[in-house]
Design an enzyme around this catalytic site. Sequence first.
Site, PDB file in Angstrom:
ATOM      1  N   GLU A   1      22.112  48.894  45.978  1.00 30.16           N
ATOM      2  CA  GLU A   1      22.580  49.705  47.110  1.00 30.16           C
ATOM      3  C   GLU A   1      23.945  50.321  46.807  1.00 30.16           C
ATOM      4  O   GLU A   1      24.646  49.891  45.891  1.00 30.16           O
ATOM      5  CB  GLU A   1      22.651  48.867  48.382  1.00 30.16           C
ATOM      6  CG  GLU A   1      23.657  47.720  48.316  1.00 30.16           C
ATOM      7  CD  GLU A   1      24.151  47.279  49.688  1.00 30.16           C
ATOM      8  OE1 GLU A   1      24.645  48.133  50.455  1.00 30.16           O
ATOM      9  OE2 GLU A   1      24.047  46.078  49.991  1.00 30.16           O
TER      10      GLU A   1
ATOM     11  N   VAL B   1      21.266  48.207  52.933  1.00 28.27           N
ATOM     12  CA  VAL B   1      20.068  47.487  52.493  1.00 28.27           C
ATOM     13  C   VAL B   1      18.816  48.191  53.034  1.00 28.27           C
ATOM     14  O   VAL B   1      17.866  48.451  52.290  1.00 28.27           O
ATOM     15  CB  VAL B   1      20.118  46.012  52.944  1.00 28.27           C
ATOM     16  CG1 VAL B   1      18.764  45.329  52.750  1.00 28.27           C
ATOM     17  CG2 VAL B   1      21.205  45.264  52.172  1.00 28.27           C
TER      18      VAL B   1
ATOM     19  N   SER C   1      21.355  43.996  62.849  1.00 28.46           N
ATOM     20  CA  SER C   1      21.215  44.982  61.777  1.00 28.46           C
ATOM     21  C   SER C   1      19.781  45.452  61.617  1.00 28.46           C
ATOM     22  O   SER C   1      18.830  44.656  61.665  1.00 28.46           O
ATOM     23  CB  SER C   1      21.699  44.386  60.462  1.00 28.46           C
ATOM     24  OG  SER C   1      21.478  45.314  59.412  1.00 28.46           O
TER      25      SER C   1
ATOM     26  N   ASP D   1      18.607  46.120  58.951  1.00 27.84           N
ATOM     27  CA  ASP D   1      18.107  45.510  57.699  1.00 27.84           C
ATOM     28  C   ASP D   1      16.970  44.527  57.980  1.00 27.84           C
ATOM     29  O   ASP D   1      16.036  44.409  57.186  1.00 27.84           O
ATOM     30  CB  ASP D   1      19.225  44.727  56.979  1.00 27.84           C
ATOM     31  CG  ASP D   1      20.307  45.619  56.399  1.00 27.84           C
ATOM     32  OD1 ASP D   1      20.146  46.856  56.405  1.00 27.84           O
ATOM     33  OD2 ASP D   1      21.327  45.061  55.937  1.00 27.84           O
TER      34      ASP D   1
ATOM     35  N   LYS E   1      26.309  36.147  55.367  1.00 26.37           N
ATOM     36  CA  LYS E   1      27.719  35.849  55.574  1.00 26.37           C
ATOM     37  C   LYS E   1      27.956  35.195  56.915  1.00 26.37           C
ATOM     38  O   LYS E   1      27.261  35.496  57.883  1.00 26.37           O
ATOM     39  CB  LYS E   1      28.477  37.179  55.611  1.00 26.37           C
ATOM     40  CG  LYS E   1      29.003  37.568  54.292  1.00 26.37           C
ATOM     41  CD  LYS E   1      30.145  38.523  54.427  1.00 26.37           C
ATOM     42  CE  LYS E   1      30.655  38.764  53.063  1.00 26.37           C
ATOM     43  NZ  LYS E   1      30.425  40.123  52.589  1.00 26.37           N
TER      44      LYS E   1
HETATM   45  N1  PSU Z   1      26.989  42.326  54.222  1.00 30.14           N
HETATM   46  C1  PSU Z   1      27.749  42.038  53.149  1.00 30.14           C
HETATM   47  N2  PSU Z   1      28.153  43.036  52.343  1.00 30.14           N
HETATM   48  C2  PSU Z   1      27.787  44.339  52.573  1.00 30.14           C
HETATM   49  C3  PSU Z   1      26.975  44.638  53.700  1.00 30.14           C
HETATM   50  C4  PSU Z   1      26.606  43.596  54.494  1.00 30.14           C
HETATM   51  O1  PSU Z   1      28.063  40.881  52.933  1.00 30.14           O
HETATM   52  O2  PSU Z   1      28.179  45.233  51.821  1.00 30.14           O
HETATM   53  C5  PSU Z   1      26.521  46.053  53.941  1.00 30.14           C
HETATM   54  C6  PSU Z   1      25.101  46.258  53.380  1.00 30.14           C
HETATM   55  O3  PSU Z   1      24.979  47.595  52.950  1.00 30.14           O
HETATM   56  C7  PSU Z   1      24.233  46.037  54.600  1.00 30.14           C
HETATM   57  C8  PSU Z   1      25.078  46.666  55.675  1.00 30.14           C
HETATM   58  O4  PSU Z   1      22.953  46.630  54.513  1.00 30.14           O
HETATM   59  O5  PSU Z   1      26.412  46.292  55.343  1.00 30.14           O
HETATM   60  C9  PSU Z   1      24.703  46.181  57.059  1.00 30.14           C
HETATM   61  O6  PSU Z   1      25.364  46.938  58.005  1.00 30.14           O
HETATM   62  P1  PSU Z   1      24.949  46.804  59.559  1.00 30.14           P
HETATM   63  O7  PSU Z   1      25.355  45.408  59.932  1.00 30.14           O
HETATM   64  O8  PSU Z   1      25.764  47.860  60.242  1.00 30.14           O
HETATM   65  O9  PSU Z   1      23.476  47.047  59.613  1.00 30.14           O
HETATM   66 MN    MN Z   2      25.210  46.581  63.562  1.00 29.32          MN
END
Ligand code: PSU
Ligand code: MN
Length: 308
Positions: free
Chosen positions: A26, A107, A141, A143, A160
């Site tokens: 990514e 992701v 997310s 994801d 995390k």
């Molecule tokens: N979590 C991590 N490192 C990252 C991300 C998430 O520990 O770099 C990034 C990834 O690209 C993941 C995105 O797909 O953040 C998720 O963002 P959101 O929570 O806004 O969907």
């Molecule tokens: Mn979000």
Amino acid sequence: MNALPLIHSAEVAAAKASGRPVVALESTIITHGMPYPQNLEVARQVEDDIRGVGVTPATIAVIDGKLHIGLEVDQLETLAQAKGVAKLSRADLAVCMATGGTGATTVAATMIGAERAGIDVFATGGIGGVHRGAENSFDISADLMELAQTRVTVVAAGAKAILDVDKTLEVLETQGVPVIAYGQDSFPAFWSTTSPLKAPLRMDSAEEIARAHRMRALLGLPGGQLIANPIPVESEIPAHDLAPIIAKAQTDADAHGIRGKAVTPYLLQRIFELTEGRSLAANIALVRNNARLAAQIAQALSDLAREA
Ligand code: PSU
Ligand code: MN
């Protein structure tokens, strides 16, 4: 414009032409996950780790409206230094491309790109998940839903602790996503090899994981697999060292009214600042470790295809 504007790097095009395995990477981790210049160094190192296993890396990003599967050296450099690059998830990808924009893929968006390019395996650091306080914010997310519908095996180091890990596992279960810990029973906690939670599934070899990926396809099941690969023990940071830092980062995010897609990048950036780089070293170690496992899985899948 009836064809998807998709461009392979020279290296990826060569690998595909000769049927050699490819691993997707990514780009949001580069633009929003780590500071420059470490982001560029890590991006290059991770690509080399994959090449070291004899597999071809394909970092995915949108540049000037085109979906790039694999970046050339200058493109990676430009992206790593660019400021204010859009963060693209499933919702944003088509709009960015249709308007000729440039953006880094999360992701979710990387999985979409990988599937369209015929790439089965993708390595990253951490996935997005259910945020703490999601019962009020509804911040979950995309994801997780992508894992349920796009057939790519994603190797990450667990989730995390900026997330509510229990709730993240619950949503993955509801969505029918196999969560497979690699080589241990515990669900790994990103900076720490283990968490108090047991992973729903466990596998001990890249070959088994490849077989499970193929079996899902034979069953006609959409969606991917989440491989939770623990950080190498010599690089881990104990959870109790990070707990107060994560709590502070979350308090700061709330105090500043950070919302929506800005939440994850804000928390990651704040944790880098508050740990003065300690989190970064661990982050680098785990991403490289995930890249190597992903390459082994891609190789095993390619061997299986040859057998059959
Ligand atoms: N979590 C991590 N490192 C990252 C991300 C998430 O520990 O770099 C990034 C990834 O690209 C993941 C995105 O797909 O953040 C998720 O963002 P959101 O929570 O806004 O969907
Ligand atoms: Mn979000």
